[in-house]
Design a protein around this motif. Structure first.
Motif, PDB file in Angstrom:
ATOM      1  N   ASP A 146      -8.913   5.536  -4.380  1.00  0.00           N
ATOM      2  CA  ASP A 146      -7.537   5.283  -3.930  1.00  0.00           C
ATOM      3  C   ASP A 146      -6.726   4.271  -4.540  1.00  0.00           C
ATOM      4  OD1 ASP A 146      -5.385   5.028  -2.116  1.00  0.00           O
ATOM      5  OD2 ASP A 146      -6.180   5.757  -0.356  1.00  0.00           O
ATOM      6  N   LYS A 190      -2.271  12.090  -8.954  1.00  0.00           N
ATOM      7  CA  LYS A 190      -2.140  12.240  -7.567  1.00  0.00           C
ATOM      8  C   LYS A 190      -2.444  11.207  -6.518  1.00  0.00           C
ATOM      9  CE  LYS A 190      -1.499  17.361  -8.084  1.00  0.00           C
ATOM     10  NZ  LYS A 190      -1.968  18.697  -7.399  1.00  0.00           N
ATOM     11  N   GLY A 191      -2.304   9.880  -6.913  1.00  0.00           N
ATOM     12  CA  GLY A 191      -2.633   9.006  -5.921  1.00  0.00           C
ATOM     13  C   GLY A 191      -4.079   8.362  -6.251  1.00  0.00           C
ATOM     14  N   SER A 192      -4.631   8.877  -7.219  1.00  0.00           N
ATOM     15  CA  SER A 192      -6.221   8.696  -7.342  1.00  0.00           C
ATOM     16  C   SER A 192      -6.368   7.700  -8.838  1.00  0.00           C
ATOM     17  CB  SER A 192      -7.017   9.716  -7.263  1.00  0.00           C
ATOM     18  OG  SER A 192      -7.049  10.292  -5.998  1.00  0.00           O
ATOM     19  N   GLU A 202       0.700  -1.212  -0.012  1.00  0.00           N
ATOM     20  CA  GLU A 202      -0.163  -0.005  -0.062  1.00  0.00           C
ATOM     21  C   GLU A 202       0.905   1.188   0.060  1.00  0.00           C
ATOM     22  OE1 GLU A 202      -3.106   2.203   3.133  1.00  0.00           O
ATOM     23  OE2 GLU A 202      -3.275  -0.048   2.763  1.00  0.00           O
ATOM     24  N   ALA A 203       1.841   1.233   0.810  1.00  0.00           N
ATOM     25  CA  ALA A 203       2.811   2.375   0.864  1.00  0.00           C
ATOM     26  C   ALA A 203       3.566   2.631  -0.464  1.00  0.00           C
ATOM     27  CB  ALA A 203       3.949   2.258   1.955  1.00  0.00           C
ATOM     28  N   ARG A 228       1.276   4.014  -3.077  1.00  0.00           N
ATOM     29  CA  ARG A 228       0.670   5.406  -2.812  1.00  0.00           C
ATOM     30  C   ARG A 228       1.874   6.370  -3.108  1.00  0.00           C
ATOM     31  NH1 ARG A 228      -1.984   4.667   1.460  1.00  0.00           N
ATOM     32  NH2 ARG A 228      -4.061   5.204   0.670  1.00  0.00           N
ATOM     33  N   ASN A 229       2.744   5.926  -2.964  1.00  0.00           N
ATOM     34  CA  ASN A 229       4.287   6.875  -3.214  1.00  0.00           C
ATOM     35  C   ASN A 229       4.312   6.903  -4.782  1.00  0.00           C
ATOM     36  OD1 ASN A 229       5.143   7.028  -0.618  1.00  0.00           O
ATOM     37  ND2 ASN A 229       6.470   5.387  -0.564  1.00  0.00           N
ATOM     38  N   THR A 232       2.095   6.408  -7.368  1.00  0.00           N
ATOM     39  CA  THR A 232       1.195   6.934  -8.093  1.00  0.00           C
ATOM     40  C   THR A 232       0.650   8.612  -7.577  1.00  0.00           C
ATOM     41  OG1 THR A 232      -0.727   6.168  -6.300  1.00  0.00           O
ATOM     42  CG2 THR A 232      -0.278   4.675  -8.262  1.00  0.00           C
ATOM     43  N   SER A 233       1.155   8.906  -6.327  1.00  0.00           N
ATOM     44  CA  SER A 233       1.136  10.306  -6.058  1.00  0.00           C
ATOM     45  C   SER A 233       1.902  11.380  -6.756  1.00  0.00           C
ATOM     46  CB  SER A 233       1.317  10.300  -4.337  1.00  0.00           C
ATOM     47  OG  SER A 233       0.592   9.658  -3.642  1.00  0.00           O
ATOM     48  N   ALA A 277      -3.939   3.070  -3.916  1.00  0.00           N
ATOM     49  CA  ALA A 277      -3.263   2.277  -2.987  1.00  0.00           C
ATOM     50  C   ALA A 277      -4.065   1.034  -2.494  1.00  0.00           C
ATOM     51  CB  ALA A 277      -2.636   2.874  -1.725  1.00  0.00           C
ATOM     52  N   THR A 278      -5.454   1.372  -2.341  1.00  0.00           N
ATOM     53  CA  THR A 278      -6.379   0.468  -1.585  1.00  0.00           C
ATOM     54  C   THR A 278      -7.726   0.041  -2.567  1.00  0.00           C
ATOM     55  OG1 THR A 278      -7.784   2.038  -0.667  1.00  0.00           O
ATOM     56  CG2 THR A 278      -5.839   1.400   0.524  1.00  0.00           C
TER      57      THR A 278
END
Length: 710
Positions: free
Chosen positions: A175, A159-161, A35-36, A39-40, A42-43, A177-178
């Motif tokens: 999201d 931006k993470g989405s 997940e981390a 998120r990194n 894709t952000s 990541a999730t």
């Protein structure tokens, strides 16, 4: 309160220790696929990254690879000299037998793609395993609102989405990541036959999404939403509404002057369901628009006017959605000649001058090169067989139509048909070879006017069940074939062609989109279940691999940990004839295939077999009842299950149904017991007598087909 020196020192030491722990935790590289990690990576996909997507060739972060939508990857680890060493690295069964048309997105070894019913998947490319799945729970009753299967062509990332447009008309932010929803917006009027099957685009912090449904009486538009909040920023309509009400813009006021009659009562059409591109330097967003609603120009607009902005390439300002310029490829469209096919931005040398251009190979059969600053027509030449027009007049920019093209006096066979010389399947442009690679078609269609003058919510012109059209392979006008065409946009001439031909009249025309690479290659999947690599310069076949199922989606290529992969999502489906016919023995579950040099994984999947025996039950009906059943079938069932003689594609042919199916046919049609599969509930629309007549028409057809040796 005073602290002693030892207490102060202990406090400082504890703070330093805490800061050190936090720093160490932050500086440690997250586990790939975690997940981390997701998120990194894709952000980091922001406006600057998207504008310069080609600077990160290892990733594939937007639908067409970049804002130019050229689907060119400079990666060359896999090239003409070593492509024969390409082997399967991994495959992943997605567990669905409906159509898959998605272009995956990949960032640092994490793949995101969509499937039937707008499901979203995250996959770890390093392991070939699913990370998460998101189901937007599209109501299965909406399946009948679409012309061409419950497909989805892809996502946008920012931006993470992730952003997905759902078949029932929602735009959802997830999201990355999730896979959990962040916001959701309903973008359409659900009382009308709107759908979304195309991929959103993100431009300057806005998510832009169109819709489909021109076949069923809707008004086209695209909408921009704030990517972070989901708030609507602007909406651009593609055709005018009721002229007795205020126009939404000066563009709509201008467009209304090109319409006649009471078009707004029928929707008008012009849906922007696929083609989009963006030039950051010019700050222009380009979109392609669809066909009229209804198809027939004489019914829709009294046979008058160009009907802007149907079948057009339109440039707008992405900041506010205001019109800048347009070019109409098919004025007064009456053939379903959409201009929703892919737009590619490029810089070309034309007649000794460097020009910024936008290119398109729309359904109507002409390849267009326009100045993307002004919309000026630079050239337009036929890239496939056609008989509806002879050429495009360079002075007026209008096609010069044949005297029979509008089928005013009598029903006529016209080429191309509604499948077009090229459909949504993405083409690609390689600046090194100077060629555009097009999944092209040769086809025709029998066009005619509705004798009742109906304008309704269904197609005016469609395939006629039982119509005897002979397909003579020696006559281009009577061929239904597909081919991969390499086209030089500067000279407007073909460079080479790879033909896909079959004995079945519908075999060959439907194949997948393409990608081209810095390794001098073009990759394409085909409807008969193979993935090919061709020499981009001359079309020589260099490699192929069996996929099991038919492919309509385009492949992509990317780099993970120094290894170049080629991936394709395989799942037969989409519009006719994919819904009706298949060119493999079985229907295989939707599968992602990923290939790399010297990989040797094997693929084993159990296909979902379709019955090959025609139903053989007694027919208890009169000739009039059977004829009535044929009419009811044509109006309600043919669009999905196809005409008699087809074998069944992603949706089965009913004459090959099991005996037990006919035993519960009323429950299926009138009680909706197969609604979870997407089979509509026709209660309230059809009666038990209607169902009985349909049943006997099917049984009678099966007997005739059996006698004819089918």
């Amino acid at each position: 309160m005073k602290l002693s020196f030892s207490s102060w020192r202990s406090s400082v030491a504890a703070s330093i220790l805490l800061i050190t722990i936090i720093f160490c935790q932050c500086s440690q590289k997250a586990e790939p696929g975690s997940e981390a990690h997701i998120r990194n990576v894709t952000s980091a996909i922001d406006d600057k990254y998207l504008t310069k997507a080609d600077a990160s060739p290892g990733n594939w972060v937007t639908y067409g690879k970049n804002y130019a939508e050229d689907r060119f990857s400079p990666l060359n680890q896999i090239n003409k000299e070593n492509v024969e060493r390409l082997g399967l690295a991994w495959s992943l069964n997605l567990g669905t037998t409906r159509g898959i048309e998605a272009t995956p997105l990949v960032v640092d070894g994490v793949m995101f793609l969509t499937g039937p019913w707008s499901a979203v998947y995250a996959v770890d490319v390093r392991t070939g395993k699913k990370i998460w799945t998101y189901d937007p729970e599209v109501p299965r009753s909406t399946g009948e609102k679409g012309c061409c299967d419950v497909v989805n062509r892809g996502l946008a990332m920012y931006k993470g989405s992730l952003f997905v447009g759902t078949f029932d008309g929602r735009l959802i932010s997830l999201d990355a990541a999730t896979g959990k929803p962040l916001w959701e917006k309903l973008t359409v009027d659900t009382t009308k036959y709107y759908t979304i099957t195309g991929a959103p685009r993100v431009v300057k912090g806005k998510v832009i999404i169109g819709n489909g449904g021109a076949e069923y009486g809707v008004r086209g538009y695209i909408t921009a939403y704030d990517a972070l909040t989901g708030e609507q920023a602007w909406r651009f309509y593609t055709v005018p509404g009721d002229p007795s009400k205020p126009f939404e813009s000066k563009a709509m006021e201008m467009a209304a002057k090109t319409w006649s009659g009471e078009w707004w009562k029928y929707g008008g059409g012009g849906t922007a369901w696929e083609a989009m591109a963006f030039d950051p330097e010019l700050n222009l967003f380009y979109l392609g628009t669809g066909n009229g609603s209804p198809w027939d120009w004489f019914h829709r607009s009294n046979g008058e006017g160009d009907n802007l902005f149907l079948s057009s390439i339109v440039a707008i300002n992405p900041d506010n959605g205001e019109y800048v310029w347009h070019y109409q490829t098919t004025p007064g469209d009456t053939w379903d000649y959409t201009a929703t096919q892919q737009l590619i931005l490029a810089d070309l040398e034309i007649e000794g001058q460097n020009r910024k251009v936008v290119m398109q190979a729309p359904k109507n059969g002409f390849f267009y090169v326009l100045d993307r600053i002004t919309g000026e027509l630079l050239s337009a030449e036929p890239y496939t067989y056609m008989n509806w027009a002879t050429h495009v007049d360079k002075t007026t920019g209008r096609p010069v139509e044949t005297d029979f093209s509008r089928y005013k006096e009598k029903n006529t066979v016209i080429s191309p048909g509604p499948n077009g010389g090229h459909n949504w399947h993405p083409m690609a442009y390689n600046a090194t070879t100077g060629l555009v690679y097009i999944p092209a078609h040769i086809n025709n269609h029998f066009y005619g006017h509705d004798s009742n003058g109906a304008t309704g919510t269904k197609l005016i012109s469609t395939f006629v069940d039982g119509l005897d059209i002979r397909f003579d392979p020696s006559s281009p006008e009577n061929m239904h074939t597909g081919h991969l065409l390499a086209w030089n946009p500067s000279t407007q001439k073909a460079a080479w062609v790879v033909k896909y031909e079959g004995t079945n009249p519908f075999q060959g025309p439907v194949n997948g989109g393409v990608v081209t690479t810095g390794g001098g290659l073009v990759f394409q999947g085909t409807g008969d279940g193979r993935l090919f690599a061709y020499d981009a310069a001359d079309g020589t076949q260099l490699w192929e691999h069996e996929l099991g199922g038919g492919a309509v989606a385009p492949p992509i290529t990317y780099l993970v940990d120094g290894v170049q992969y080629v991936s394709i999502a395989v799942g037969w489906g989409g519009g006719p004839p994919a819904l009706w016919n298949r060119f493999t023995d079985d229907i295989y579950p939707g599968t992602i295939f990923s290939f790399a040099l010297d990989s040797i994984q094997s693929f084993q999947a159990k296909g979902v077999g379709r019955r090959t025996e025609l139903i053989d039950l007694e027919v208890t009906a009169t000739a009039d009842q059977i004829k009535r059943g044929q009419q009811i079938y044509g109006a309600n069932c043919l669009g999905c299950h196809g005409p008699m003689g087809t074998k069944g594609g992603s949706i089965p042919s009913l004459v090959y149904s099991a005996e037990g199916t006919f035993g519960i046919i009323e429950d299926i049609v009138l009680k909706g017991i197969f609604l979870p599969k997407g089979m509509p509930d026709f209660s309230g629309r059809l009666s038990a007598e209607d169902v009985s007549d349909i049943k006997n028409y099917l049984l009678s057809s099966a007997k005739v087909m059996k006698e004819q040796g089918n």
